[in-house]
Design an enzyme around this catalytic site. Sequence first.
Site, PDB file in Angstrom:
ATOM      1  N   MET A   1       0.754  -1.134   0.047  1.00  0.00           N
ATOM      2  CA  MET A   1       0.011   0.091  -0.020  1.00  0.00           C
ATOM      3  C   MET A   1       0.888   1.173  -0.006  1.00  0.00           C
ATOM      4  SD  MET A   1      -2.599  -1.158   3.015  1.00  0.00           S
ATOM      5  CE  MET A   1      -1.561  -1.919   3.972  1.00  0.00           C
ATOM      6  N   GLY A  64      -1.372  -9.653  -0.521  1.00  0.00           N
ATOM      7  CA  GLY A  64      -1.634  -8.457  -0.770  1.00  0.00           C
ATOM      8  C   GLY A  64      -1.922  -7.489   0.362  1.00  0.00           C
ATOM      9  N   CYS A  65      -2.426  -6.280   0.449  1.00  0.00           N
ATOM     10  CA  CYS A  65      -2.985  -5.550   1.596  1.00  0.00           C
ATOM     11  C   CYS A  65      -3.372  -6.399   2.782  1.00  0.00           C
ATOM     12  CB  CYS A  65      -3.459  -4.383   1.053  1.00  0.00           C
ATOM     13  SG  CYS A  65      -4.098  -3.248   2.497  1.00  0.00           S
ATOM     14  N   PHE A  66      -3.021  -6.306   3.865  1.00  0.00           N
ATOM     15  CA  PHE A  66      -3.346  -7.088   4.695  1.00  0.00           C
ATOM     16  C   PHE A  66      -4.877  -6.648   5.473  1.00  0.00           C
ATOM     17  CE2 PHE A  66       0.373  -5.292   7.542  1.00  0.00           C
ATOM     18  CZ  PHE A  66      -0.043  -4.114   7.509  1.00  0.00           C
TER      19      PHE A  66
END
Length: 241
Positions: A1, A64-66
């Site tokens: 991100m 990906g973004c957590f």
Amino acid sequence: MDTDTNFNGTALCFRALGPVILAVVLGSASPVHAVEAAVAVPPPVVDLPTPAAAGAQTAVFAGGCFWGVQGVFQHVAGVKSATSGYAGGSADTATYQQVSSGRTGHAESVRVVYDPKAISYGRLLQIYFSVAHDPTELNRQGPDTGTQYRSTVFPADAEQARVARSYIEQINRANTFGKKLATTIEPLKAFYPAEAYHQDFLTINPGHPYIVVNDLPKIDNLKRVFPAVYRATPVLVGSAR
């Protein structure tokens, strides 16, 4: 991100927002999200047996973004906790600022503590591959790019590694996604919880543009594809503000 900062000092995702998201940010469009397509992944042929004794087990996934991955597993029945964090690198680089460089070896990850009598490791993997992220993306998810967003399973032991490896082979043989999975399997050396402002981010910030577009559809897909294990009230790391 990639991040910007809101008025409260919280790091937020603003990479590749696009006109639709900018419209939401500027107030010219309502934050309504459309359900993205989920891939119906068959259950694993190989799974861990249900243990005879009670006790929680741990699984670690990167996709990906957590924020979204954590949000998905927090809505899964049988999950006792889901914590955003970092795996794959060392303790001295396990900070958001350093991991965001893509040079630490870490991936944004989620540690899932679950009751194996209520849900199996294989079912968690099925949810991970089907609705939590796109396992065919190499070193990226949606607008986020870099090795820190890679699709990786971090098995806690040899048995988890065996199940994960078998499942990836099963999905590839069936050509479920129309192409090979990019998911890697890496040994879990350690897991480092992320900063407090990342925890429960989806629940606390459901109107955030990144969440609306990239992550709320995952929750919708979980409810639609896995109704038997979906729970409406998420299990949170902290108290939702």
